[in-house]
Design an enzyme around this catalytic site. Structure first.
Site, short mmCIF file in Angstrom:
data_model
loop_
_atom_site.label_atom_id
_atom_site.label_comp_id
_atom_site.label_asym_id
_atom_site.label_seq_id
_atom_site.Cartn_x
_atom_site.Cartn_y
_atom_site.Cartn_z
N GLU A 127 9.53 -4.27 10.33
CA GLU A 127 10.00 -3.08 9.64
C GLU A 127 10.60 -2.29 10.80
O GLU A 127 9.96 -2.09 11.84
CB GLU A 127 8.91 -2.31 8.81
N ASP A 185 1.00 -1.05 0.03
CA ASP A 185 0.01 0.04 0.00
C ASP A 185 0.69 1.23 -0.15
O ASP A 185 0.42 2.31 0.10
CB ASP A 185 -1.26 -0.06 1.25
N LYS A 206 -1.07 -9.50 2.82
CA LYS A 206 -0.33 -9.09 4.07
C LYS A 206 -1.18 -8.17 4.82
O LYS A 206 -2.02 -7.23 4.10
CB LYS A 206 0.99 -8.39 3.41
O1 KIV Z 1 3.55 -1.19 1.81
C1 KIV Z 1 4.86 -1.60 1.63
O2 KIV Z 1 5.47 -1.35 0.60
C2 KIV Z 1 5.14 -2.32 2.75
C3 KIV Z 1 6.60 -2.56 2.47
C4 KIV Z 1 7.43 -1.70 3.19
C5 KIV Z 1 6.94 -4.02 3.47
O3 KIV Z 1 4.39 -2.74 3.39
#
Ligand code: KIV
Length: 279
Positions: free
Chosen positions: A182, A44, A113
């Site tokens: 993260e 996102d 995710k």
């Molecule tokens: O949204 C994204 O790109 C992510 C990455 C930073 C892992 O969640």
């Protein structure tokens, strides 16, 4: 052969470190897949690096599915992860499952995710039971960065580090097949990687995770608004693009482009064509 969720999970503890990059469109996803990245994440982060928002919060399911569908079509080998946007898994378990299913049915994603620890475990369980594989996301969770005091390193003290380990174990017990970690001290990430039995994919979490993820637009030097400290820029595409576009503008102005090889000729004699319209 396409990397399945099971293949991905089985990479835990192996000699191969897992590589994950974000992708938001077909041509970039084709390049990353050809280069051999293990998984493509339609993050996102799309909201910030593609759509120009100041955070990931405004991103909608429809925007995510639109981009995920293009990436899904491009991936011949890489596993494809759809990032559930803020609001798509907070309202009810039923809506969470319905939204998770959409990533698999409408956007050819292999899994989803979502961000959070113990508080999202009921959602993780429900998604997994419905046949939607789930990757967790701990540490700095951009959708709720405000509650964490901004975009800051998480788990710097014993108590918060312990909570991260507990959240990792809770996600694993709820059925998550992997976790993005993260902005966490490298020593804490190393312990979480050791204690869990699912792949831990670090971003700003040191070298001792099972794999690494980066935002592609950051590592290619395409996103210039800001660069997080953990990003390594493997190239600087933005200046190259500006140079190429400046050359185009100059050549258009100088009548250098299009040259004969970019133009079409014909055997017909058109010398009278102008006269037809001028008379
Ligand atoms: O949204 C994204 O790109 C992510 C990455 C930073 C892992 O969640």
């Amino acid at each position: 052969m396409k990397i399945t969720v099971k293949d991905f999970r089985d990479m835990k503890g192996g000699t191969h470190k897992i590589s994950v990059l974000t992708a938001y469109d077909y041509p970039m996803a084709r390049l990353l897949d050809d280069a051999g990245v293990d998984a493509l994440l339609i993050g996102d982060s799309l909201g910030m690096v593609i759509l120009g928002y100041d955070s990931t919060v405004p991103v909608t399911m429809e925007q995510m599915l639109h981009h995920a569908d293009a990436v899904g079509r491009a991936a011949k080998r890489a596993m494809v992860i759809g990032d559930m946007p803020f609001g798509s898994y907070q309202v009810s378990i039923a809506k969470t499952v319905a939204n998770g299913v959409r990533f698999l049915k409408e956007a050819s994603c292999d899994c989803v995710k979502l961000e959070g620890g113990a508080e999202v475990c009921d959602s993780v369980r429900a998604l997994v039971q419905a046949g939607v594989p789930v990757m967790g996301h701990l540490g700095l969770t951009p959708q709720t960065a405000g509650q964490l005091g901004g975009f800051k390193v998480q788990g710097k003290e014993m108590a918060t580090a312990q909570k991260l380990v507990e959240d990792g174990l809770a996600l694993e017990a709820a059925g998550a097949f992997g976790i993005v970690l993260e902005c966490v001290p490298a020593a804490v990430a190393e312990i979480i990687t050791e204690i869990t039995s699912i792949p831990i994919i670090g971003i700003g979490a040191g070298v001792n995770c099972d794999g690494q993820v980066l935002v592609t637009n950051d590592m290619l030097g395409l996103f210039e608004k800001f660069t997080p400290g953990f990003v390594k820029k493997y190239t600087e595409l933005a200046p190259q693009i500006r140079d190429a576009v400046s050359s185009f503008i100059r050549e258009v102005d100088n009548l250098e482009f299009p040259a004969a090889e970019h133009s079409f000729a014909s055997k017909e004699d058109f010398s009278t064509l102008r006269d037809i319209f001028k008379s």
